[in-house]
Design a protein around this motif. Structure first.
Motif, PDB file in Angstrom:
ATOM      1  N   VAL A 183     -10.783  80.156  24.487  1.00  0.00           N
ATOM      2  CA  VAL A 183     -12.008  80.815  24.965  1.00  0.00           C
ATOM      3  C   VAL A 183     -13.142  79.794  25.081  1.00  0.00           C
ATOM      4  O   VAL A 183     -13.849  79.750  26.097  1.00  0.00           O
ATOM      5  CB  VAL A 183     -12.410  81.983  24.031  1.00  0.00           C
ATOM      6  CG1 VAL A 183     -13.789  82.530  24.391  1.00  0.00           C
ATOM      7  CG2 VAL A 183     -11.372  83.097  24.084  1.00  0.00           C
ATOM      8  N   ILE A 184     -13.301  78.970  24.073  1.00  0.00           N
ATOM      9  CA  ILE A 184     -14.352  77.936  24.089  1.00  0.00           C
ATOM     10  C   ILE A 184     -14.114  76.971  25.250  1.00  0.00           C
ATOM     11  O   ILE A 184     -15.030  76.618  25.992  1.00  0.00           O
ATOM     12  CB  ILE A 184     -14.407  77.189  22.748  1.00  0.00           C
ATOM     13  CG1 ILE A 184     -14.932  78.114  21.647  1.00  0.00           C
ATOM     14  CG2 ILE A 184     -15.285  75.946  22.847  1.00  0.00           C
ATOM     15  CD1 ILE A 184     -14.762  77.561  20.250  1.00  0.00           C
ATOM     16  N   ASN A 185     -12.864  76.550  25.408  1.00  0.00           N
ATOM     17  CA  ASN A 185     -12.506  75.623  26.485  1.00  0.00           C
ATOM     18  C   ASN A 185     -12.806  76.244  27.850  1.00  0.00           C
ATOM     19  O   ASN A 185     -13.359  75.584  28.734  1.00  0.00           O
ATOM     20  CB  ASN A 185     -11.026  75.248  26.366  1.00  0.00           C
ATOM     21  CG  ASN A 185     -10.633  74.189  27.367  1.00  0.00           C
ATOM     22  OD1 ASN A 185     -11.353  73.234  27.591  1.00  0.00           O
ATOM     23  ND2 ASN A 185      -9.472  74.374  27.978  1.00  0.00           N
ATOM     24  N   TYR A 186     -12.463  77.502  28.019  1.00  0.00           N
ATOM     25  CA  TYR A 186     -12.721  78.191  29.284  1.00  0.00           C
ATOM     26  C   TYR A 186     -14.218  78.236  29.569  1.00  0.00           C
ATOM     27  O   TYR A 186     -14.656  77.972  30.689  1.00  0.00           O
ATOM     28  CB  TYR A 186     -12.132  79.604  29.246  1.00  0.00           C
ATOM     29  CG  TYR A 186     -12.292  80.353  30.534  1.00  0.00           C
ATOM     30  CD1 TYR A 186     -11.403  80.145  31.589  1.00  0.00           C
ATOM     31  CD2 TYR A 186     -13.325  81.262  30.721  1.00  0.00           C
ATOM     32  CE1 TYR A 186     -11.541  80.813  32.790  1.00  0.00           C
ATOM     33  CE2 TYR A 186     -13.478  81.939  31.917  1.00  0.00           C
ATOM     34  CZ  TYR A 186     -12.585  81.716  32.943  1.00  0.00           C
ATOM     35  OH  TYR A 186     -12.735  82.376  34.133  1.00  0.00           O
ATOM     36  N   TYR A 187     -14.993  78.559  28.555  1.00  0.00           N
ATOM     37  CA  TYR A 187     -16.449  78.638  28.729  1.00  0.00           C
ATOM     38  C   TYR A 187     -17.041  77.274  29.091  1.00  0.00           C
ATOM     39  O   TYR A 187     -17.865  77.165  29.999  1.00  0.00           O
ATOM     40  CB  TYR A 187     -17.108  79.179  27.461  1.00  0.00           C
ATOM     41  CG  TYR A 187     -18.613  79.111  27.502  1.00  0.00           C
ATOM     42  CD1 TYR A 187     -19.343  79.897  28.379  1.00  0.00           C
ATOM     43  CD2 TYR A 187     -19.305  78.221  26.683  1.00  0.00           C
ATOM     44  CE1 TYR A 187     -20.722  79.818  28.443  1.00  0.00           C
ATOM     45  CE2 TYR A 187     -20.686  78.146  26.737  1.00  0.00           C
ATOM     46  CZ  TYR A 187     -21.392  78.933  27.614  1.00  0.00           C
ATOM     47  OH  TYR A 187     -22.755  78.846  27.675  1.00  0.00           O
ATOM     48  N   LEU A 188     -16.610  76.223  28.387  1.00  0.00           N
ATOM     49  CA  LEU A 188     -17.186  74.901  28.607  1.00  0.00           C
ATOM     50  C   LEU A 188     -16.755  74.269  29.934  1.00  0.00           C
ATOM     51  O   LEU A 188     -17.517  73.512  30.524  1.00  0.00           O
ATOM     52  CB  LEU A 188     -16.810  73.967  27.447  1.00  0.00           C
ATOM     53  CG  LEU A 188     -17.409  74.310  26.086  1.00  0.00           C
ATOM     54  CD1 LEU A 188     -16.854  73.380  25.021  1.00  0.00           C
ATOM     55  CD2 LEU A 188     -18.929  74.242  26.125  1.00  0.00           C
ATOM     56  N   ASN A 189     -15.554  74.574  30.393  1.00  0.00           N
ATOM     57  CA  ASN A 189     -15.017  73.899  31.580  1.00  0.00           C
ATOM     58  C   ASN A 189     -15.134  74.692  32.876  1.00  0.00           C
ATOM     59  O   ASN A 189     -14.671  74.228  33.913  1.00  0.00           O
ATOM     60  CB  ASN A 189     -13.557  73.508  31.348  1.00  0.00           C
ATOM     61  CG  ASN A 189     -13.449  72.430  30.280  1.00  0.00           C
ATOM     62  OD1 ASN A 189     -14.212  71.486  30.276  1.00  0.00           O
ATOM     63  ND2 ASN A 189     -12.516  72.604  29.374  1.00  0.00           N
ATOM     64  N   ASN A 190     -15.708  75.873  32.820  1.00  0.00           N
ATOM     65  CA  ASN A 190     -15.889  76.672  34.030  1.00  0.00           C
ATOM     66  C   ASN A 190     -17.355  77.037  34.172  1.00  0.00           C
ATOM     67  O   ASN A 190     -18.065  77.179  33.190  1.00  0.00           O
ATOM     68  CB  ASN A 190     -15.041  77.944  33.971  1.00  0.00           C
ATOM     69  CG  ASN A 190     -13.560  77.619  34.003  1.00  0.00           C
ATOM     70  OD1 ASN A 190     -13.037  77.223  35.022  1.00  0.00           O
ATOM     71  ND2 ASN A 190     -12.894  77.757  32.878  1.00  0.00           N
ATOM     72  N   ASP A 191     -17.772  77.183  35.379  1.00  0.00           N
ATOM     73  CA  ASP A 191     -19.167  77.530  35.649  1.00  0.00           C
ATOM     74  C   ASP A 191     -19.314  79.055  35.605  1.00  0.00           C
ATOM     75  O   ASP A 191     -19.529  79.708  36.629  1.00  0.00           O
ATOM     76  CB  ASP A 191     -19.587  76.981  37.012  1.00  0.00           C
ATOM     77  CG  ASP A 191     -21.080  77.103  37.236  1.00  0.00           C
ATOM     78  OD1 ASP A 191     -21.826  77.161  36.239  1.00  0.00           O
ATOM     79  OD2 ASP A 191     -21.495  77.154  38.413  1.00  0.00           O
TER      80      ASP A 191
END
Length: 141
Positions: free
Chosen positions: A69-77
């Motif tokens: 979830v954190i990775n998705y938030y940080l790597n997507n606009d």
């Protein structure tokens, strides 16, 4: 915290679609907290009516899930509210995980045992048998 039924949420979304009244207008009409209908609308668009059901259990999340979830938030606009809606979470939960991760890495995301630690030592069955055996011997003598 007030819980709203799935039917109420769906009725409100239907009223929003039918009347053309703004989300803020409907929130005022039904005395809802600010942005409540906006959150329901986002979840409804992403997950459909099933996304608006009440949960009656406490969920536990793995470190791997939290990191995804954190990775998705940080790597997507994408906004945190959209990430929360797509994963059926609260924004505040993602924010807490992000803060923990930034401060302590993935180790900080591990589940921690709740409550006060026990003052009594954990006795094994073998230890208990030895103590019981000693007490029985003392009683016999």
């Amino acid at each position: 915290m007030t819980k709203y039924t799935q039917k109420f949420k769906l009725d409100l979304i239907q009223e929003y679609l039918d009347t053309g009244c703004s989300q803020r207008c409907l929130e005022n009409k039904y005395s809802l907290p600010k942005d409540t209908l906006k959150k329901w609308w986002t979840v409804y668009n992403l997950k459909g009516p099933e996304g608006l059901k009440l949960r009656h259990f406490k969920r536990k999340f793995t470190v791997d899930f939290k990191l995804r979830v954190i990775n998705y938030y940080l790597n997507n606009d994408v906004s945190m509210s959209k990430v929360a809606a797509s994963h059926n979470l609260l924004c505040s939960q993602i924010s807490i995980w992000l803060k923990l991760f930034m401060e302590g890495g993935s180790e900080a995301l591990k589940l921690k045992k709740k409550g006060r630690p026990s003052k009594m030592s954990k006795m094994t069955k073998k230890d208990a048998r030895k103590i019981l055996k000693r007490k029985v011997m003392k009683l016999r003598h």
